[in-house]
Design a protein around this motif. Structure first.
Motif, PDB file in Angstrom:
ATOM      1  N   ARG A   1      26.613  31.078  44.589  1.00 18.53           N
ATOM      2  CA  ARG A   1      27.862  31.076  43.814  1.00 18.53           C
ATOM      3  C   ARG A   1      28.411  32.488  43.747  1.00 18.53           C
ATOM      4  O   ARG A   1      27.685  33.459  43.957  1.00 18.53           O
ATOM      5  N   LEU A   2      29.693  32.591  43.437  1.00 24.83           N
ATOM      6  CA  LEU A   2      30.248  33.937  43.251  1.00 24.83           C
ATOM      7  C   LEU A   2      29.630  34.536  41.998  1.00 24.83           C
ATOM      8  O   LEU A   2      29.301  33.825  41.049  1.00 24.83           O
ATOM      9  N   THR A   3      29.430  35.848  41.988  1.00 26.24           N
ATOM     10  CA  THR A   3      28.867  36.519  40.811  1.00 26.24           C
ATOM     11  C   THR A   3      29.840  37.581  40.321  1.00 26.24           C
ATOM     12  O   THR A   3      30.452  38.269  41.142  1.00 26.24           O
ATOM     13  N   GLY A   4      30.027  37.671  39.011  1.00 26.74           N
ATOM     14  CA  GLY A   4      30.959  38.653  38.449  1.00 26.74           C
ATOM     15  C   GLY A   4      32.322  38.019  38.220  1.00 26.74           C
ATOM     16  O   GLY A   4      32.463  36.795  38.165  1.00 26.74           O
ATOM     17  N   GLY A   5      33.335  38.864  38.130  1.00 24.68           N
ATOM     18  CA  GLY A   5      34.669  38.402  37.752  1.00 24.68           C
ATOM     19  C   GLY A   5      35.363  37.538  38.796  1.00 24.68           C
ATOM     20  O   GLY A   5      36.217  36.730  38.481  1.00 24.68           O
ATOM     21  N   GLY A   6      35.012  37.702  40.083  1.00 28.78           N
ATOM     22  CA  GLY A   6      35.648  36.922  41.154  1.00 28.78           C
ATOM     23  C   GLY A   6      36.766  37.684  41.855  1.00 28.78           C
ATOM     24  O   GLY A   6      36.846  38.910  41.748  1.00 28.78           O
ATOM     25  N   PHE A   7      37.633  36.974  42.577  1.00 30.70           N
ATOM     26  CA  PHE A   7      38.713  37.586  43.379  1.00 30.70           C
ATOM     27  C   PHE A   7      38.141  38.643  44.334  1.00 30.70           C
ATOM     28  O   PHE A   7      38.605  39.776  44.377  1.00 30.70           O
ATOM     29  N   GLY A   8      37.111  38.271  45.053  1.00 34.18           N
ATOM     30  CA  GLY A   8      36.431  39.211  45.938  1.00 34.18           C
ATOM     31  C   GLY A   8      35.079  39.554  45.346  1.00 34.18           C
ATOM     32  O   GLY A   8      34.635  38.925  44.381  1.00 34.18           O
TER      33      GLY A   8
END
Ligand code: GLA
Length: 388
Positions: free
Chosen positions: A340-347
């Motif tokens: 999964r994406l980790t952190g705030g997202g958008f990259g």
């Protein structure tokens, strides 16, 4: 950061910049990878990060004569900053944005009654910036510990975390939650940190994974709209909570959501649905982590990514591609349980649960999609101060 090997290089670099004289110490703060519980912290919810084996170090030395002047150099950008602790203000020079994390932390400490003293700060590190690994919280925390040590003062780790969060709000313009500086300051090696962001109660959850590890794959992409969209999501959640007459989304139940659904916009409804589901996933994940249930952990990672992409709308094509590629690769060797994406997202980066022995092969296979590189994670200790 491997200080053992860097020690002599760093002290020579410090003395070259600020002059000889010894007496150098180092505040070292890890980055964090959030395993699950994304965009829940500023909603008073649950998060489960680990501190990672990449760090920001702030080397520091007291001024020779009593002084209120701070000189800063960052070897990460080759840039300098100077300020006086008597009148700290943010810099408005966009090229100097990084310095606002240092100044903002100094300001937040001064506001808490710390009588700051002058000195020299030298910033180094091996933590990738903007990868969703909390490099700014690591910089704030290391700076905070260095400034406290220069002032001969100590502060409870959670109070320092609040000061670092304030620095981000007031000096960097991001209305972030409390997860990152708390994980950076209070993490424990070999454990994930279960944080209740409403009470800031921490439970260290042992990681019982024999042949599996967490690994991050960094897309290398940094979208410009990240901070404005972040603040926008936070605003939507706060508005939805207010419509349902609750202090935060943590206090909202599924019944509340159904009852008030007609008063929410369709986007607000989706944001709330993500937050309610994600808080539940954190509890399930923490339980699965301590019993080493790899299959359950993988399913929860994928469910979280899906919810972040579809309902919270903070993913992007590059992050989705890394998750899809990991799944496609794993269809052949079953080595990746989920991602999964980790952190705030958008990259930024994707965190995955992977057979440890398969990491080198995955790092190679993912290289075209993870242009920012990949890191096999070791759950590490939180920030500390040491002699150099
Ligand atoms: C950023 C913020 C955190 C948190 C995450 C999303 O990392 O700094 O406070 O909100 O995004 O979970």
């Amino acid at each position: 950061m491997d200080l053992k090997h860097e020690r002599s290089r760093l002290s020579a670099a410090f003395e070259q910049r600020f002059g000889k004289g010894g007496g150098i110490r180092a505040a070292i703060a890890p980055g964090r990878s959030n395993l699950i519980g994304e965009h829940t912290d500023y909603n008073g919810g649950l998060v489960l990060p680990i501190a990672v084996n990449r760090h920001i170090a702030v080397l520091f030395r007291s001024a020779r004569q009593p002084s209120s002047h701070i000189s800063v150099f960052t070897e990460l950008l080759g840039a300098t900053d100077e300020f006086d602790v008597g009148g700290i203000k943010p810099t408005t020079d966009p090229m100097q944005h990084w310095a606002n994390y240092v100044r903002g932390t100094a300001h937040a400490l001064a506001k808490r009654g710390i009588k700051l003293k002058g000195g020299e700060l030298y910033i180094a590190g091996d933590l990738p910036r903007g990868a969703g690994l909390a490099s700014s919280a690591a910089l704030d925390t290391a700076t905070g510990l260095a400034l406290l040590a220069l002032a001969g003062r100590k502060m409870p780790a959670q109070e320092l975390a609040f000061a670092c969060q304030e620095a981000e709000h007031r000096y960097a313009g991001v209305r972030c939650g409390i997860m990152d500086p708390t994980a950076v300051g209070r993490a424990k090696a070999g454990h994930a940190l279960l944080l209740d962001c409403r009470s800031v109660k921490v439970t260290h959850v042992p990681i019982a994974l024999k042949d599996y590890s967490f690994a991050v794959f960094d897309t290398g992409v940094r979208h410009k709209l990240a901070s404005s969209e972040y603040n926008k999501r936070r605003g939507e959640c706060e508005h939805a909570a207010a419509v349902m007459k609750k202090k935060s989304l943590r206090d909202v139940s599924l019944e509340d959501l159904l009852k008030h659904a007609h008063k929410l916009t369709s986007n607000e409804h989706k944001r709330v649905r993500h937050v309610l589901g994600e808080n539940l996933r954190v509890m399930q994940f923490a339980a699965a982590l301590s019993r080493g249930d790899v299959e359950e952990l993988g399913a929860l990672l994928l469910a979280s990514h899906h919810s972040l992409a579809q309902d919270y709308c903070v993913s992007c094509a590059e992050l989705d591609e890394v998750v899809a590629q990991l799944q496609a690769h794993s269809a052949k060797d079953h080595a990746c349980a989920g991602a999964r994406l980790t952190g705030g997202g958008f990259g930024g980066a994707v965190v995955s649960l992977l057979k440890t022995e398969a990491f080198p092969e995955y790092a190679k296979a993912m290289a075209p999609h993870a242009r920012g590189g990949s890191i096999l994670l070791t759950p590490s200790d939180g920030a500390c101060v040491t002699a150099l």
